[in-house]
Scaffold this motif. Structure first.
Motif, mmCIF file in Angstrom:
data_model
loop_
_atom_site.group_PDB
_atom_site.id
_atom_site.type_symbol
_atom_site.label_atom_id
_atom_site.label_comp_id
_atom_site.label_asym_id
_atom_site.label_seq_id
_atom_site.Cartn_x
_atom_site.Cartn_y
_atom_site.Cartn_z
ATOM 1 N N PRO A 1 -31.490 -26.147 -6.599
ATOM 2 C CA PRO A 1 -30.356 -25.826 -7.468
ATOM 3 C C PRO A 1 -30.801 -25.048 -8.696
ATOM 4 N N VAL A 2 -29.979 -24.120 -9.123
ATOM 5 C CA VAL A 2 -30.233 -23.383 -10.363
ATOM 6 C C VAL A 2 -29.374 -23.998 -11.447
ATOM 7 N N ARG A 3 -29.988 -24.341 -12.580
ATOM 8 C CA ARG A 3 -29.211 -24.870 -13.695
ATOM 9 C C ARG A 3 -29.117 -23.776 -14.763
ATOM 10 N N GLY B 1 -38.461 -25.423 -15.130
ATOM 11 C CA GLY B 1 -37.951 -26.420 -14.204
ATOM 12 C C GLY B 1 -36.865 -25.761 -13.368
ATOM 13 N N GLN B 2 -35.706 -26.406 -13.251
ATOM 14 C CA GLN B 2 -34.623 -25.785 -12.485
ATOM 15 C C GLN B 2 -33.786 -24.844 -13.347
ATOM 16 N N TRP B 3 -34.013 -24.874 -14.649
ATOM 17 C CA TRP B 3 -33.211 -24.052 -15.552
ATOM 18 C C TRP B 3 -33.632 -22.593 -15.520
ATOM 19 N N PRO C 1 -37.739 -19.047 -15.533
ATOM 20 C CA PRO C 1 -37.394 -20.357 -15.009
ATOM 21 C C PRO C 1 -38.182 -21.444 -15.745
#
Lengths: 93, 417, 947
Positions: free
Chosen positions: C561-563, C582-584, C580
């Motif tokens: 997932p992309v946050r 983490g997922q952010w 990027p």
């Protein structure tokens, strides 16, 4: 993928849970009173049994609660899950 | 021991291959007394026995294996060999092993197929790049080869790699050219053959069920499924069973044992020239000499001795493989298997003395034990023979968990901010 | 043509065109590629792995070791090592042989076969040891690699899609043969929800070669199909059987829309395994030639596919079912040259029938050899000696173009074994059968031994074969009986050792036909019984399974997932560079036209120092800590003192692990006596919450405190710079500015939106962090931009944030710290509450290692030449020639404010070494001399942020 019985939510897939290590390790009330070896025993030394293990899980992607489990580490079968503070059940014969 | 080599092979071919003798003596029963008993007939244990006999001239040595030699993690890993660890203590240990790997086939007169194809660790974000460049700096300083490649350099080194994949594009990588792979079974067999030729007894199907200590606390004997053995020195090299064996001597260990799975694809013609690892997306891949893609997965989250793990762990790894190498989606998983890895809280091994005199332990290699096999055996043999830690082994002592002198490779790679 | 004029389940009205090695052929709907090739008289379809010996079609199912082909459906859809026996024929199918050069009929590598006396089991362990230490890698391995491998890997990305589904069933039935169909009907008609899967496209299993059973089969399938409780999954292989009846199924779909396969992960109340049995081949010299086929496979080709695979056949029979095959082929028009009965006598009834049919049966016979190149042309029939070996001296030649092997049956217990069920040796049936189960599983039909009859025991099947040349056990990997015997001679006695040394059973058929024979030969060599030798472990997958099926839809952006933060879209619109974390995805910098990142960062930094900058800090983790014991709880967890923190004030908090190392940091504000607003690092949000929950629930359950993740509730906008207050003031309502010093927090309204306003600074400038409901983030951001325009407000990204905080010597957890850094190492001892007797990690801080004077401590570093930027990660050494690391550079930036590069580092005993010169290693030149300075480069007294 294990099927795990959360004491609050019932049976759920392992993906919803996080394993949290050996159970019934109580944080020393006064860590300063321990010598280095005793403190290390709390920090790092573990039963790691082959057989029935008492361990902690958290239903992290569910109710968020921690609970304890009695699981056999050779078969990965759960004998029981129980709430924190409850006495551990006897392993099945 | 008759030597191996091309001429012998041809000579035996003329006799219909009937002239070969057993590669290692494997007595059905152990002798009643040994100078040193090694518990665990994996690569590390057999290497320990070999170096005890070869370099330290220990006379009577037994290796006790509860199953068949090389049947534990030695035969259940993805055979990656590298030494580009961050901390100097780790780099020294693993590079000691790599140096032994480089001459091991000749040393053992057994082709262990050490293939320094290069190990490329992929960086996918700024943090990875910082971390890997720190590794490169540290390794170069310590005399361990490691170099930084930019993304195009990574693709040039590993043409199947998709550096522009959408979610975690490759920003670069750390390459250790001396790293590579070897044939895991051959390592166990090669050490067994060479050790047996020096007089080591390798007793298979012999499970240790108790360790006896004398009045002074020192070990005096052990009981096995094949009888009692008197000995003053025991080396425990029983990955996946360390906690159990040590408990027999009353020693609790800072270990937890987790399932670690791996898999291979069907064999295909050469398509993958090196080893690629990505800690960020959890993918570890190389191609065996037979042509199989050899792929490592992560550990399951719960301790287990079942040598089995969840299918979701394999899925997670194959998702990553298919992202990095999208042409492999139509490749098929042929076999999967599980090992049991003993992990310590700082993810570094424990090599050395224990609180029990005469009892030595070598464990806690986590997911990285295979690469260390020759070095681990070498320093552990010296430690047992001299009764004090080999200098390379010294930092990996059991008491570091009390002093706090941890060697935390995992934390050093931790992602935060 | 060998296609029969009638019979079989193929549809002769629907011809299908396909090609093999470039030649065009025709088959029919209902064919497999194998049946269609046989129908066209094609027997030679492949080459073996090691000796490149010609290989034909060996079986009619998944156990096929030989007939491996490449299927090419276009770019990215080329698939190697496909078993021709399981590929349904479709129009336009393009298949090719593999592992041969230049052609299938003439393969130069077959020369390896000439050297087979040298290249026995494990030969490669005994040679290639020189010349030189790297001879293997440099010289020999490339040769071996080119010879090895089978097909070619695909070269282009696979354009097709894979799907994934989780499901439950009350009963899962694996295998839709007679036992499976009966079980499914029984379960469904008693009201259970049933899933019935079968690896084949057509349900029926063995019934598909029983024309008399077809009407009933059709009726049964119709009943299943009509039952709404039943899900039918054809072309679906149950390949993995996990704990608690969790079974993974791979379904082949091959839909026109590009959906190729689906992975089912199914939890079943009960599993019925009806997986049938596999016929055993027989080891004898020359048993690998094209035209040597499992007897029942030949029968299936006749009765199911209307193909006669040979016109003049012979059969080597050790089990009664071999006669049925020979009779079926004869009925279809083949001549039966001979039946070689390995047993002392053939069963009377079968013998009578054979005589009636005019078939010559030679009892107690074996085969001493075969002839033929690309297809068998004959065999040497030989009476068996006392040891079971065929006596070549008494052999007579028999001409044939097809040789059937009927070695008896091995129940398919793979999945039962995967389910950790115990296998027990049944000496009557001479097979391993399911014993005690650990799961809720039942075995039905042939896999449970039902309906099977004994034939010649497998040890006798293999008796004497260990001396025979070229008696293949694993025809794909070219493992012969002699290889097995050699392994045993060399001390490999465990069956796992034999398997690994010889590679027996490790081919793409996973030993389905070779494992039992291997066991039998080992047993014979060791003088033991089969169960004494043991059994190799059965592991997933049952048959090879596509990587793509495992990966499913987790590809591209869906891989993880992309946050994104509330202002992500705005930043995209501004042309921001992203990184990027983490997922952010976080905006790293906002370059303007003509700027590279460095220039953008320099401009952004100066704007913050001289005017005001605006930054999206929404990714910071946020936890609301509430309850009467909230302060006490934080007191026990964080190193700081919290109880006396005033309401409306905040503090920089530091969290350790129990081992004493820094785990996370962040500002914590006290909103009310019983309410704290806690922030974490971006990457640490989830694990900090987990850790705090752990202590709350399990160590301090007596405390009245609750934790709520509010990371995504708040949008956080940082305003930093001397003009920050000017930008903010016009938009703020309900705030007493007079009581709003540095490290204060208040609830108020900003741009009309309810807000928590923090006066904090991660830049050293006057700074605020405006927390508003995330959905209001963009509106407030716009209002602040408008208000800031006269003040030169400048958006900045994470890189500028990093530079600004480094100029002040503020650490970033994960950059200055790496899990080995204590508060004292980071110069943060002042944070620790002096009077506190305990907090997480406190005890560890007094371990001997933590008290060493030479621990690495945070310092500032400046290049002596004021121009060279050291590498982040560079090692710090005492002299340019030193090889001993004394620390490393944790952060390094070009500082527009300071006017030269600055760095932070961890240096042994660093705080005592200010003014010294230390060298930073350089990957492409000499080490850089650096001056050790205090870790603060701007406003060391901290006056600006109080302005």
């Amino acid at each position: 993928m294990l099927l795990i019985h959360c004491p609050w939510c019932g049976d759920r897939a392992e993906l919803e849970f996080r394993h949290c290590g050996e159970a019934h390790l109580v944080r020393p009330a006064d860590p300063a009173a321990l010598d280095d070896t005793q403190w290390a025993a709390y920090l790092a030394f573990r039963d790691n049994p082959r057989g029935w293990a008492r361990e902690r899980w958290r239903h992290v992607h569910g109710c968020g609660r921690f609970f304890n489990a009695l699981r056999h580490t050779l078969t990965d079968r759960f004998a029981a899950t129980y709430k924190p503070g409850e006495a551990w059940p006897e392993p099945p014969i | 021991m008759n030597g191996f080599g091309a001429f012998r092979l041809l000579r035996e071919a003329l006799r219909g291959q009937t002239g070969w003798e057993p590669q290692w003596r494997s007595p059905e029963r152990p002798q009643p007394t040994y100078d040193v008993v090694i518990i665990g007939g994996g690569g590390h244990g057999l290497a320990t026995a070999y170096y005890l006999a070869k370099q330290h001239r220990v006379g009577r040595i037994a290796v006790l294996e509860k199953g068949w030699i090389g049947g534990g993690n030695t035969g259940r890993n993805t055979t990656i060999i590298r030494s580009n660890y961050l901390f100097p203590e780790s780099a020294a240990l693993y590079d000691h092993a790599v140096q032994l790997w480089e001459g091991l086939s000749q040393e053992l007169n057994y082709n262990v197929m050490f293939s320094p194809r290069g190990v490329l660790m992929l960086a996918h974000n700024v943090h990875d790049e910082q971390s890997f460049r720190r590794h490169v700096h540290a390794n170069r300083l310590a005399g361990v080869d490691n170099e930084w490649l930019d993304a195009e350099g990574c693709r040039a080194f590993c043409p199947p790699l998709d550096i522009h994949q959408q979610r975690y594009p490759v920003v670069g990588g750390a390459l250790q050219r001396r790293g590579g792979v070897a044939r895991h079974d051959a390592v166990a067999w090669g050490y067994a053959r060479a050790a047996a030729a020096l007089g080591v007894d390798i007793v298979q199907n012999c499970e240790v069920i108790g360790i006896t200590r004398g009045a002074d606390g020192a070990v005096t004997a052990l009981s096995t499924s094949k009888g009692e053995i008197r000995t003053g020195k025991i080396g425990v090299v029983a990955a996946g069973s360390t906690s159990l064996v040590m408990a027999m001597a009353g020693v609790r260990m800072p270990l937890e044992s987790f399932p670690l799975q791996a898999l291979v694809s069907e064999p295909v013609k050469p398509v993958f020239p090196c080893v690629v690892m990505s800690n960020t997306v959890h993918a570890y891949i190389s191609q065996s000499d037979k042509g199989e893609l050899v792929i490592g997965a992560g550990t399951d989250q719960y301790p287990s001795y079942s040598q089995a793990g969840g299918v979701q762990i394999l899925s997670h790894t194959l998702e990553a493989i298919c992202e990095l190498f999208p042409m492999f989606r139509r490749m098929r998983m042929l076999r999967s298997w599980g090992g049991i890895v003993d992990t310590t809280s700082d993810r570094s091994p424990i090599i050395g003395l224990t609180p029990v005199p005469g009892l030595f332990v070598n464990c806690g290699w986590g997911t990285g034990g295979f690469k260390a096999t020759p070095g681990s055996g070498h320093v552990f043999a010296a430690t047992i023979a001299r009764g004090e830690p080999h200098p390379i082994a010294a930092p990996f002592s059991l008491d570091r968990f009390a002093t706090g002198r941890l060697i935390d490779e995992a934390a050093a790679a931790a992602v935060a901010h | 043509m060998t296609r029969l004029a009638s019979g079989g389940r193929i549809d002769r009205t629907r011809p299908l065109h396909f090609s093999f090695d470039g030649r065009a052929y025709t088959g029919y709907a209902g064919d497999t590629l194998a049946s269609a090739l046989l129908a066209n008289g094609v027997h030679l379809v492949g080459r073996s792995f090691k000796y490149h010996r010609p290989r034909g079609i060996f079986s009619a199912g998944v156990e096929e070791p030989n007939a491996l082909v490449e299927i090419d459906r276009g770019p990215g859809q080329r698939e190697p090592n496909v078993r021709a026996t399981v590929v349904p024929l479709v129009e336009g199918l393009v298949a090719r042989s593999q592992n041969r050069w230049p052609s299938l009929r003439f393969d130069l590598a077959a020369a390896a076969g000439l050297a087979s006396s040298v290249l026995g089991a494990g030969f490669y362990y005994k040679t290639f040891l020189g010349p030189g230490r790297d001879a293997w890698h440099k010289r020999w391995e490339p040769l071996i690699r080119r010879m090895a491998g089978l097909g070619r890997a695909p070269e282009a990305p696979d354009p097709e899609r894979y799907a994934n589904r989780y499901a439950h069933a009350e009963v899962l039935v694996v295998g839709a043969g007679p036992a499976g169909i009966a079980a499914a009907l029984r379960a469904a008609e008693s009201g259970a929800r049933v899933v019935l899967c079968d690896e084949q496209a057509e349900f029926g299993g063995s019934l598909l070669a029983e024309p008399d059973a077809w009407p009933q089969l059709a009726a049964d399938i119709a009943r299943l199909r009509a039952n709404p409780l039943v899900t039918l999954l054809p072309r679906t292989t149950a390949f993995s059987y996990g704990l608690q009846n969790f079974v993974a199924l791979a379904q082949v779909i091959e839909a026109a829309n590009g959906l190729r396969e689906r992975l089912w992960q199914l939890r079943a109340g009960r599993v019925v395994l009806a997986t049938g049995a596999l016929e055993r081949p027989i080891p004898f010299s020359g048993n690998d030639r094209p035209g040597v086929m499992l007897a029942d496979a030949a029968r299936q080709y006749v009765l199911r596919w209307g193909v006669l695979p040979g016109r003049n056949i012979a059969a080597l029979v050790a089990h009664d079912t071999g006669y049925a095959a020979a009779f079926a082929l004869q009925d279809a028009g083949a001549a039966v040259a001979a039946v070689l009965e390995m047993r002392a006598t053939a069963p009377a009834a079968l013998l009578t029938e054979a005589v009636r049919r005019g078939i010559r049966v030679l009892p107690n016979h074996g085969i001493a050899g075969t002839r033929g190149g690309h297809r068998i042309t004959g065999l040497l029939a030989a009476p068996r000696n006392g040891d079971g070996a065929p006596d070549a001296s008494r052999a007579t030649p028999v001409a044939c173009d097809l040789l059937l092997m009927a070695g008896g049956w091995t129940p398919s217990v793979h999945l039962f074994s995967q389910a950790r069920g115990r296998l027990v040796w049944d000496s009557a049936l001479d097979a391993f059968l399911p014993g005690k189960a650990r799961e809720a599983v039942t075995c039905a039909g042939a896999c449970a031994g039902e309906g099977l009859t004994p034939g010649l025991p497998v040890t006798l099947l293999a008796a004497g074969s260990a001396r025979a040349p070229k008696a293949f056990i694993d025809p794909q990997n070219d493992v012969t009986t002699r290889d097995i015997a050699l392994a045993v001679r060399e001390g490999f006695r465990s069956i796992e050792h034999v398997k690994r040394y010889t590679t027996n059973g490790m081919a793409t058929d996973q030993g389905k036909t070779s494992n039992m024979l291997g066991l039998a030969v080992v047993a014979g060599e060791l003088g033991r019984s089969v169960p004494e030798v043991g059994l190799t472990t059965f592991r997933a997958p049952y048959t090879p399974t596509s990587f793509g099926a495992f990966a499913g839809r987790h590809r591209g952006l869906l891989f993880d997932p992309v946050r994104t933060a509330p202002l992500h879209d705005w930043a995209v619109g501004q042309g921001a560079l992203f990184e990027p974390v983490g997922q952010w995805q976080r905006a790293r910098a906002f370059p303007q036209a003509g700027e590279d990142m460095l220039a953008a960062v320099a401009r952004e930094c100066l704007a913050v120092r001289n005017a005001v900058g605006i930054f999206d800090a929404s990714t910071l983790g946020k936890i609301e800590v509430t309850g009467p014991d909230a302060a006490l709880f934080l007191e026990r967890c964080y190193v700081n003192a919290w109880q006396k923190l005033g309401i409306g004030r905040c503090r920089y908090g530091l969290l350790l692990r129990e081992d004493g190392f820094i785990y996370d940091d962040g500002v914590v504000g006290r909103i009310a006596a019983d309410r704290f607003h806690l922030t974490t690092t971006t990457g640490g949000a989830a694990r900090v919450l987990h850790m705090l929950e752990d202590y709350r629930q399990t160590e301090f359950p007596e405390l009245q405190v609750w934790l709520t993740s509010t990371t995504e509730h708040w949008g956080v906008i940082a305003l930093q710079g001397p003009r920050a207050r000017d930008v903010l003031t016009p938009l703020v309502e309900g705030l007493d500015w007079a009581d709003f010093p540095h490290m204060a927090v208040a609830e108020c309204r900003v741009a009309g939106v309810p807000a928590r306003l923090f006066r904090v600074s991660f830049s050293g400038e006057l700074g605020f962090e405006v927390n508003v409901p995330a959905s209001q983030g963009p509106a407030v951001w716009q209002a602040l931009l408008r208000s800031g325009t006269p003040h030169g407000i400048t958006p900045y990204g994470t890189e500028t944030m990093h530079v600004l905080r480094a100029e002040k010597g503020f650490i970033i957890v994960g950059q200055e710290t790496d899990g080995t850094v204590t508060p004292d190492d980071a110069g943060l001892t002042w944070l620790i509450g002096k009077a506190k007797t305990d907090f997480i990690g406190k005890r560890s801080l007094v371990r001997p290692e933590m008290l060493r004077p030479d621990r690495r401590q945070l310092v500032g570093l400046v290049p002596r030449d004021r121009s060279t930027l050291p590498d982040e990660g560079a090692q710090l050494i005492a002299s340019a020639a030193s090889r001993v690391a004394e620390g490393h550079v944790t952060s390094a930036y070009r500082s527009a404010t300071v006017g030269h590069p600055i760095a932070l580092g961890l240096l042994a005993a660093g705080r005592a070494r200010l003014g010294e010169t230390i060298f930073a290693t350089n990957l492409s030149g000499p080490a850089t001399p650096m001056e050790v300075v205090a870790p603060c480069f701007v406003d060391p007294k901290g006056e600006r942020l109080r302005g």
